[in-house]
Each structure stands twice: as structure tokens, then as C-alpha cells.
Design a protein around this motif. Structure first.
Motif, PDB file in Angstrom:
ATOM      1  N   ASN A 186       0.785   4.350  -2.651  1.00 36.71           N
ATOM      2  CA  ASN A 186       0.836   5.889  -2.192  1.00 36.71           C
ATOM      3  C   ASN A 186       1.916   6.727  -2.831  1.00 36.71           C
ATOM      4  OD1 ASN A 186       0.293   7.975  -0.081  1.00 36.71           O
ATOM      5  ND2 ASN A 186       2.644   7.676  -0.035  1.00 36.71           N
ATOM      6  N   THR A 220       0.875  -1.259   0.101  1.00 31.76           N
ATOM      7  CA  THR A 220      -0.160   0.045   0.018  1.00 31.76           C
ATOM      8  C   THR A 220       0.734   1.250   0.101  1.00 31.76           C
ATOM      9  OG1 THR A 220      -0.258  -0.420   2.330  1.00 31.76           O
ATOM     10  CG2 THR A 220      -2.205  -0.985   1.021  1.00 31.76           C
ATOM     11  N   TYR A 240      -7.304  -0.591   3.045  1.00 29.06           N
ATOM     12  CA  TYR A 240      -7.135  -2.161   2.788  1.00 29.06           C
ATOM     13  C   TYR A 240      -7.469  -2.837   3.699  1.00 29.06           C
ATOM     14  CZ  TYR A 240      -4.935  -6.452   2.527  1.00 29.06           C
ATOM     15  OH  TYR A 240      -4.230  -7.902   2.419  1.00 29.06           O
ATOM     16  N   ILE A 255      -8.665   3.345  -3.111  1.00 29.29           N
ATOM     17  CA  ILE A 255      -7.700   4.453  -3.381  1.00 29.29           C
ATOM     18  C   ILE A 255      -8.282   5.728  -3.737  1.00 29.29           C
ATOM     19  CG2 ILE A 255      -5.364   4.775  -4.431  1.00 29.29           C
ATOM     20  CD1 ILE A 255      -6.906   1.179  -4.732  1.00 29.29           C
ATOM     21  N   SER A 270      -9.478  -3.113  -1.803  1.00 23.82           N
ATOM     22  CA  SER A 270      -8.657  -1.765  -1.413  1.00 23.82           C
ATOM     23  C   SER A 270      -9.405  -0.768  -2.147  1.00 23.82           C
ATOM     24  CB  SER A 270      -7.265  -1.884  -1.857  1.00 23.82           C
ATOM     25  OG  SER A 270      -6.503  -0.804  -1.670  1.00 23.82           O
ATOM     26  N   ILE A 291      -5.349   5.611   1.178  1.00 29.63           N
ATOM     27  CA  ILE A 291      -5.617   3.982   0.827  1.00 29.63           C
ATOM     28  C   ILE A 291      -6.325   3.344   1.986  1.00 29.63           C
ATOM     29  CG2 ILE A 291      -4.655   1.995  -0.001  1.00 29.63           C
ATOM     30  CD1 ILE A 291      -2.292   3.924  -1.099  1.00 29.63           C
ATOM     31  N   CYS A 305      -3.803  11.489  -0.315  1.00 34.02           N
ATOM     32  CA  CYS A 305      -4.121   9.984  -1.166  1.00 34.02           C
ATOM     33  C   CYS A 305      -4.526   9.486   0.219  1.00 34.02           C
ATOM     34  CB  CYS A 305      -2.661   9.637  -1.552  1.00 34.02           C
ATOM     35  SG  CYS A 305      -2.877   7.886  -1.952  1.00 34.02           S
ATOM     36  N   GLY A 352      -1.940   3.125  -9.262  1.00 34.15           N
ATOM     37  CA  GLY A 352      -1.679   4.175  -8.611  1.00 34.15           C
ATOM     38  C   GLY A 352      -1.610   5.493  -9.892  1.00 34.15           C
ATOM     39  N   ARG A 404     -11.020   8.077  -7.640  1.00 39.90           N
ATOM     40  CA  ARG A 404     -11.088   6.987  -6.838  1.00 39.90           C
ATOM     41  C   ARG A 404     -11.071   5.574  -7.583  1.00 39.90           C
ATOM     42  NH1 ARG A 404     -16.279   5.424  -7.363  1.00 39.90           N
ATOM     43  NH2 ARG A 404     -15.453   3.245  -6.886  1.00 39.90           N
TER      44      ARG A 404
END
Lengths: 455, 460
Positions: free
Chosen positions: B131, B127, B148, B176, B174, B146, B144, B211, B190
Motif C-alpha cells: 500500500n 500488504t 489478501y 491490488i 492477492s 488490497i 488503493c 506496487g 489492477r
């Protein structure tokens, strides 16, 4: 019936967990012991068809090791071994994690204000038969009001919640509270037309419920949503009823006020304390101590006293809302806004009772003043708003066209688009019909110049 | 476990329950939240408990308890029986269940990489890498977040009709999100990852790929302008088709909502969409986020045809609605965990691809929009739907034009389904979570499609 854990048992659970965590090497430790006992009588498709009882209890443990935070929870609270295993998991999580240079410390002991009308023993003593009676009263009232209305779902329920917080800085807090609610969702059907779902409810902390009003109102709303027509595209006055406003605020304005969003450059309010952000008639408190408030508790999810915080005063932004971590990062005091999803989560910043000061016009007077506009009860799609910019694009359903101070007809599929921060500046009136919906305590609110997309 | 659960069944039958089921679960979760790479807390949870559901005198009784010893389950099931008896006092139409074949089975998860065997350090590493890709994209990216989650465990289902199923649960998920800003413009992007195969999902959905996608979208929106509101022809990307199929149509075809008066009531066998439209809800796709072998009433999951060439041919059922509508159960009864009852939920819902290329979908549109990716959607029983859009651009004379932001689309589901006039040949499924009081893990998707006209809202 499975018995509730008593105050001492809940507190002991939390205090023992903190002691064990410290013994096993935590620099700091916090335990949150929670229980919720919920009973519901459920209406499905026009009849009472079900009854449920849910007992949920557990403990969440937060430990800090070398500025790294670990958290673990379990619902196996009758077993000492299971709780100790959970604490060891929190410690191993912290050790596996990365230190946070901004971590200061857990909150320390403070004195709590007393809260009123948050616990009613009558609610705890109610039997499922009483809930059947409440649900039937509501259902009968709806059926009597209009034959075209079909109650699709709803029910009546009670819950008892208790929570204890203990930490290694001396906090030990216990609070408990009760809730009673009834709700009814309806649609109306006529000549092949189906209305959108209409909904009414009543939630209270004390045994002071009006199921008959809920039933009547849910039916009246659905019937009045029939014969819906499309409306034209133009900018117009919109009166938001509380439910619609609450949905919009939850995904936009309230996030922008959270210290976490501000510190992380996700809030349009960053650097705007002291600036005019709304019209003069907007004054908002976050009031964690409001009498009988749906989110009123003595202490927040970290054991910090809840309080009344001035957010917007006559249009001027005064404060953000903080938990312990974000407050210490700025050298400030937590505003007692750390909430938790029971024992399952670490604290998050959330508004308590987000209280708009009312105006002095009745809803009818407010309507009478509108030459042309829209009355919006519910929104569809508020959760797809842009949380960073405050921009939204939603469907108003059901909504009613206002013409010459009167409700003219129900509208069909009208979209509203705009930006919550512009909208706050265009708030032109508040009614006096305050009510509690989730975290919002507010009256009907009128906003000028909202873009409506119709045909 | 089976012995204890059988004894609980006996207790309820002696009380007079006609139907009894017990769903006992052990669940383990690992959760992380990273904000700008800072691990807010590394979290682990252990839960166990049981859901006890009975039919007494034609009414449902339900109890949930957080322990698995006989004494607690015994109290729980008696609670459920008493609650049902109370509820039955005002019953008009007793509840009946459709016949179901008894099943005995043990379903074991076989992940290549079992998330419960992967260290927290490794999960933080993955993760954190994600990021770093996002925040390193460029200086406009401001934040950012995240989340999980992995969940593993076992569900034990027994009923008084001879069904006993042990079924492993395994989910890796997950979400993000990133924000970007420039001057007064704030943008948001997202993406979600979700799988029932195992931690190996990150070998495909690598930190670099995901990402880059999230960051690029947030940054590109900075240049975007709000759309002009009104009715336009549009091309919808797979991701938007998925949420449209799920929200605008799928919920109306959940038989509990159909029976509540959704616009699909009395439409079975009727044409409700253009010939180009075929829609499935499929619980059997390997590794997909909405797949499982048995639902939470012990019914095997299946591939359910909902719309065939524009005609609605099926609904999604539990045993109660299947009985009421004289249909076969479809395996759509799902419960989030032991705290709640099963309800009708979607699994992997999608539109079947046809024959258009992306360019062919665009070429006849003079002025319209391409909606590529969604940010939430919601539907109403009357068929009014709304889908928020997080990535879009104009279509001008058959070509993609300037990017636009903060749009949403709306309309009436049936009217809109009739306006689908071309369906692409590509196909993609996206994982997501659906909220209907409880959260369910699902997938939705389809090809790109063209819609003659939808209402586009947006822009301040």
C-alpha cells in the motif's frame, strides 16, 4: 432431509456469540448467523439430468478491540467449542490488526418496518417432484416454440434463507425469506450458424412463477438472433432491455453511489449532491422495502433497518448509499445498505432494489418511435468497464437493429462504447414494462447518441 | 475419515446408486482488506463439509452438508440419492462415465513458507508495505485497495470404484487495485498475485515490484487518450494473449460448452487457427495458480494439447463428457469447495512461444495498437469475444506511440485465430480467477503476438 434451524436457535446462536466475545475482552461484538437451504432441478443439454440440495449454515463474528476490527466465521455451528474457537480467532485477528481512527461504534437498536411478500410457506413445502414439473413445463414450451432452438442449460429451484443479527448495542434481529426461480439458456442453430447464448428467467419471492413464458421467450429470443448481420459504425439510439442495463450499472453507476467510493475519491459523483447528473426523466430509489423485491429484507447485514432512499430525482443527485461505518464517518445515519455474502464476509455497501421509475409507453410504442437504432438484450464484457470513470467498451450480443419503428434484423458483434455518466444525461424515454433483475427494478430504457462500432 | 466415508459409500450403493463419490474438506482461510492502508478487518475462517454425488438410474443427485459426522453424511447421501431418482423421471439419455483407473494417494503440500504458520501481523506488514509503495508513488494516486487471501486445508476424495485420495490444498492470492485522478480524468489499475507454492511468492512478487507496476500504470493512463474505434492490426502482450486464449478459445474447448453447441462442435481435427498457433491447458506446472495433482473426480491432472499448429486436437473433459465424446478424461473437473459440484474448468492455459522478437512484431505495423494488459474478458458460444484493456498505446510506423485508455477488443474467435500472423519468443503466465458460476484459480499466458486485424472499441 436435514432440518432447518428454527428462529430461536438462530437468534440464540448469535446472542450467545456476542456474550462470549464480550466476556473474552471485546469492546464491541456482533454476530451474524445465517442459513440457506437450496434445492435445484438442473437442465443440461436439453434434458433434466440432475437434482441438487445444498445446506449451508454458519456464523460470522465481528469484534472490535481498541478500534481495531477482527472477523472470523465458521460453519461448524453444532459445536459450542468450534464457535468459541472462532470467537477467539476474531479477537486475535483484531489484536493483530491496526486501530482505525475512524471507527465509531456498531449500530444501535432501531425499530423495523414490516416487509411484504418476502416469505411464502408454499415454497418451503415444495418437493423436488414439483421442481421437475416446473422445469419440464419450461423445457416443453421452449421445444414447441421453435425446432432450431437447443436448450443448453437451466433449471428450477427454491431457496429458504434465514438470518439473525445480534450486537452489543442491543440489536437483535431475525428475518427469513423465500425465493423460487426458473431459467433457461438457449442457442439456435441453422445452416452452420450458431447464435449467441440467449437467456430468460423468472425469480420471485412468492410462489407465482411462469415457467411456460420463460421457455417460450428463451426460445423466441434465440430464434430471432439467427441470420445476424454486421452493422455500421455510428452514433445511434439504443434501447437497453433490463438485463443489459443491469450489467452496465452494476460495474459503474452503482459503485459511484456507494459512500465508500465517494469518501475514497473513487466516485465521479463526489461533491455532486444537488447537481443535475441525468436527464429529467430519470428518478431512482434504492428501495430496501419494495414489496416482493429480490433484495427486500427487514434489516441489512448489520441489523440496521432497510429503507427507501431517493437517489436521483428528475435528474438531480440526492443521496448516496451508506453502511454504518461510512455513515458515522460523516455524522450521518446508515441507509441500511450493508450486505453480506452469507456468514463468510464482513458487511459491504451494496444497492438493495435499485428502482427506476417507469414511463408510460409500452415497449412496442417505444420501438415504434425509433427511426434507426439498436435493441440490446445482453452485454458481454461489462465487468471490464472502468469503475472509476464510468467508461465502458462492451459487445452487444444479441442485439437487434431497429429500422422505421420495427426490428429489422439481428446484429453481429456490435460494440458499444461510452461513459455511463454521459449516457444518463442522454436517457430519452422509459417504457412501462418494469421487471426485477438482480438488484435492478426497471423498464426498457432508451438512450440517444450511443457510439456503436460495427464493421 | 476413510472409514466414515466408506460407510457412506455403502449407504448409497444399498439405495441403488451405480456411482457414488464423497469429497470431504477441512478448509482454513485468512483474509485481509486494506483500503488506503486501513485494515478494514482481519478475517479468519474455519469450514468443513462434504459434497456427496451419486448416479441413480442414470441421473445425477448432489447434496452438500456442512458437517463431517456419519449421521449428517448419511442423511446427505440419502438426500442425494432421492434427488437423483426424482431427476431421472424425465431422463432421455442416461449419464455414463468414462472408465478411470482407481487411485490411492496422499498428496501433501510442501511450502517453504506455510501461510498458516505466518502471523497475521506479518501479513498486515507485507500488504501495508505494498500500500505504501502505491500511495507514495505520487500525488495523483488517490486510492488503493488490497485484498489478501490464503487458503489451506485437506480434501478427502473417495468413490465406489476404489479411488481414495487425500490431497492438501494451498493457495496464496492477492488483488491490488489503485485509482488515480487529475482534473476530470479517473484511471484504474489492477494486478493479481497467485501461487500454490506458499507465502514465498511475496519474495518474488515483492511489494516494491508489484506496487510500482500498479501505481505507474494508473498514473500513466492519466495522459492517455481514448482510441479511435474500428478494425486495426495489433500486438497483444502476454497478459492479453493469456486472457484471449482463456476467454475467447478456452471456454469453447471446455467439453460441456462444446457439447452445448459452441462453435468448436464438429471442428475436432479441423484447422481453426493459423499455423503459428499451438495452445495447451496444463495442470502440472509447479507452483502455478491453476495446478493440482488430482482433479475433483480423482483423475490425475495432465498437460492437454488443445490446438497444434492451428488444428484443434483436444478438448477439456470431465468423466461424463469424455464418455460422451469417446475421449480420455483430462483432469479438468474442479469444484470451488464442498458446497458445489465439480465442473469442467481450465487450469493453466497458454499459447506456445515461437520466434519473433518484440521489435519484429511491431516493425510492419504502420498504424495500430499495442495492448499490453487486460481488465477482464468474456466470450460467447458463437465465438464472439470481448477483452477489456487497462494498458495500451498506439503503434505508429513500427514504433510505440502515445498511450491510450479504456479500449477493448472484440471479434470472432476463429476468425481472429486465423489472423494471428506472428508469434513472439518471450513467455509469461499470469494468475487469475475464472468465474463460471463457481470461482476457479487459474493461470493464463503466452508470448507477445501480432494479429492482422481486430475490432477495437473504446473512447467516448
Amino acid at each position: 432431509m436435514v432440518a432447518a434451524l428454527k428462529q430461536e436457535e438462530t437468534l440464540n446462536l448469535a446472542e450467545d456469540a456476542v456474550a462470549f466475545a464480550l466476556k473474552k475482552g471485546a469492546n464491541e461484538a456482533e454476530a451474524y448467523a445465517y442459513q440457506g437451504l437450496t434445492s435445484n432441478v438442473v437442465i443440461e443439454r436439453g434434458q433434466i439430468a440432475k437434482s441438487t440440495r445444498i445446506i449451508d449454515r454458519g456464523i460470522g463474528i465481528r469484534v472490535i478491540v481498541n478500534k481495531a476490527v477482527g472477523f472470523s466465521y465458521t460453519n461448524i455451528v453444532r459445536s459450542k467449542t468450534a464457535i468459541e474457537d472462532t470467537i477467539l480467532k476474531a479477537l486475535s485477528s483484531a489484536k493483530a490488526s491496526k486501530p482505525d481512527k475512524d471507527w465509531a461504534s456498531l449500530p444501535s437498536n432501531k425499530s423495523y418496518a414490516s416487509v411484504k411478500k418476502t416469505y411464502d410457506h408454499t415454497i418451503v413445502e415444495l418437493h423436488p417432484e414439483d421442481l421437475v414439473k416446473i422445469a419440464s413445463t419450461m423445457l416443453d414450451a421452449a421445444e414447441k416454440t421453435d425446432k432450431r432452438v437447443f436448450p443448453i442449460e437451466g433449471g428450477a429451484g427454491t431457496s429458504y434463507l434465514s438470518k439473525a443479527v445480534a450486537n452489543s448495542n442491543g440489536i437483535t434481529s431475525f428475518d427469513h425469506g423465500t425465493f423460487i426461480e426458473c431459467s433457461l439458456a438457449t442457442i439456435a442453430q441453422q445452416g452452420g450458424e450458431v447464435t449467441p447464448v440467449c437467456f430468460e428467467f423468472n425469480t420471485e419471492r412468492n410462489y407465482n412463477l411462469d415457467p411456460e413464458w420463460v421457455g417460450k421467450e428463451a426460445a423466441r429470443l434465440a430464434a430471432s438472433a439467427l441470420k445476424a448481420r454486421k452493422t455500421e459504425t455510428k452514433s445511434t439510439n439504443v434501447i437497453f432491455a433490463q438485463y443489459a442495463f443491469q450489467e452496465l450499472l452494476y460495474y459503474t453507476l452503482i459503485n459511484a453511489l456507494k459512500a465508500d467510493f465517494v469518501q475514497r475519491n473513487q466516485s465521479a459523483f463526489k461533491d455532486k449532491i444537488g447537481e443535475k447528473v441525468a436527464s429529467d426523466i430519470v428518478t431512482i430509489y434504492d428501495d430496501g422495502l419494495l414489496d416482493g423485491g429480490l433484495r427486500t429484507w427487514k434489516s441489512d447485514g448489520e441489523g440496521v433497518p432497510q429503507q427507501k432512499t431517493l437517489i436521483i430525482e428528475k435528474g438531480v443527485l440526492r443521496n448516496f448509499i451508506y453502511d454504518n461505518y461510512t455513515a458515522k464517518k460523516e455524522g450521518k445515519k446508515s441507509t441500511g445498505n450493508a450486505t453480506r455474502a452469507g456468514y463468510l464476509s464482513t458487511p459491504n455497501i451494496e444497492a438493495t432494489n435499485f428502482h427506476f421509475m417507469t414511463g408510460n409507453k409500452s415497449p412496442e410504442e417505444l420501438l415504434n418511435e425509433v427511426n434507426e437504432g439498436l435493441l440490446v438484450n445482453y452485454l458481454q464484457g461489462a465487468h471490464s468497464s472502468n469503475p472509476a470513470s464510468g467508461e465502458f467498451s462492451v459487445v452487444a450480443t444479441p442485439a437487434w437493429k431497429i429500422k422505421d419503428g420495427k426490428i429489422a434484423y439481428a446484429t453481429k458483434g456490435a460494440m458499444l462504447a461510452g461513459n455511463i455518466f454521459d449516457m444518463l444525461k442522454n436517457v430519452s424515454a422509459m417504457a412501462n414494462n418494469e421487471r426485477k433483475i438482480g438488484q435492478l427494478v426497471a423498464p426498457w430504457i432508451m438512450v440517444e447518441n450511443v457510439k456503436v462500432i460495427g464493421k | 475419515m476413510r472409514d466414515i466415508l466408506s460407510k457412506v459409500i455403502d449407504v448409497a450403493e444399498r439405495f441403488g446408486a451405480k456411482y457414488v463419490e464423497v469429497r470431504a474438506q477441512n478448509l482454513f482461510k485468512t483474509m485481509l482488506t486494506l483500503k488506503e492502508g486501513r485494515v478494514e478487518a482481519a478475517k479468519q475462517g474455519i469450514e468443513n463439509g462434504a459434497a456427496l454425488r451419486v448416479l441413480v438410474k442414470g441421473a445425477w443427485g448432489f447434496a452438500s452438508v456442512g458437517a463431517l459426522d456419519f449421521e449428517t453424511l448419511n442423511e446427505g447421501v440419502l438426500d442425494a440419492c432421492k434427488m437423483a431418482k426424482v431427476a431421472s423421471s424425465r431422463l432421455k439419455t442416461p449419464i455414463k462415465l468414462v472408465q478411470a483407473e482407481p487411485v490411492e494417494d496422499k498428496v501433501r503440500a510442501k511450502p517453504r513458507k506455510n501461510p498458516s504458520q505466518i502471523s497475521i501481523e506479518d501479513k498486515i506488514k507485507t500488504t501495508s508495505a505494498l500500500n505504501n509503495v502505491i500511495l507514495g508513488y505520487n500525488s495523483h494516486v488517490k486510492s488503493c485497495t488490497i485484498d489478501y487471501l490464503d487458503l489451506t486445508g485437506t480434501s478427502y476424495f473417495i468413490n465406489n470404484e476404489g479411488t481414495y485420495i487425500e490431497q492438501d490444498k494451498l493457495y496464496v492470492w492477492s488483488r491490488i487495485t489503485a485509482t488515480a485522478s487529475e482534473a476530470d480524468v479517473f484511471t484504474f489499475s489492477r494486478e493479481e498475485i497467485g501461487s500454490t507454492s506458499g507465502y514465498e511468492v511475496f519474495d518474488v512478487e515483492t511489494p516494491e515490484i508489484v506496487g510500482e507496476k500498479v501505481a505507474k500504470r494508473a498514473v500513466e493512463q492519466l495522459k492517455a487518450k481514448p482510441p479511435k474505434g474500428g478494425a486495426f492490426p495489433v500486438v497483444l502482450g502476454s497478459n492479453v494473449v493469456g486472457v484471449f486464449v482463456h476467454e475467447a478459445f478456452g471456454h469453447l474447448a471446455e467439453a460441456d460448452l462444446t457439447l452445448s453447441g459452441s462453435i468448436l462442435m464438429d471442428k475436432l481435427g479441423n484447422k481453426i487457427a493459423s499455423d503459428k498457433v499451438t495452445i495447451y491447458d496444463d495442470g502440472t506446472i509447479t507452483a502455478a495458480f491453476g495446478s493440482f495433482k488430482y482433479d475433483d473426480e480423482g483423475i490425475p491432472a495432465q498437460k492437454t494439447l488443445l490446438i497444434k499448429d492451428g488444428v484443434v486436437v483436444g478438448l477439456m473433459h470431465n468423466r461424463e463428457t469424455a464418455h460422451k465424446l469417446r475421449a480420455k478424461p483430462t483432469g479438468n473437473a474442479r469444484a470451488e469447495d464442498f458446497r458445489v459440484e465439480p465442473m469442467i474448468r481450465m487450469r493453466n492455459t497458454f499459447m506456445e512461444p515461437k520466434d519473433y522478437s518484440f521489435e519484429e512484431l511491431l516493425e510492419d505495423i504502420k498504424k495500430g495498437y499495442y495492448f499490453k494488459s487486460f481488465r477482464g474478458g468474456q466470450a460467447n458460444l458463437d465465438g464472439t469475444f470481448q477483452v477489456g484493456i487497462q494498458e495500451a498505446c498506439e503503434i505508429v510506423n513500427g514504433e510505440l506511440g502515445e498511450p491510450i485508455r479504456n479500449a477493448s477488443i472484440s471479434g470472432n474467435t476463429l476468425e481472429t485465430l486465423f489472423k494471428v500472423d506472428a508469434v513472439g519468443k518471450d513467455f509469461e503466465l499470469s494468475p487469475g480467477r475464472c468465474g463460471k458460476g463457481q470461482t476457479a484459480f487459474v493461470c493464463d499466458g503466452g508470448p507477445h503476438i501480432r494479429v492482422k486485424e481486430v475490432l477495437v472499441g473504446g473512447g467516448a
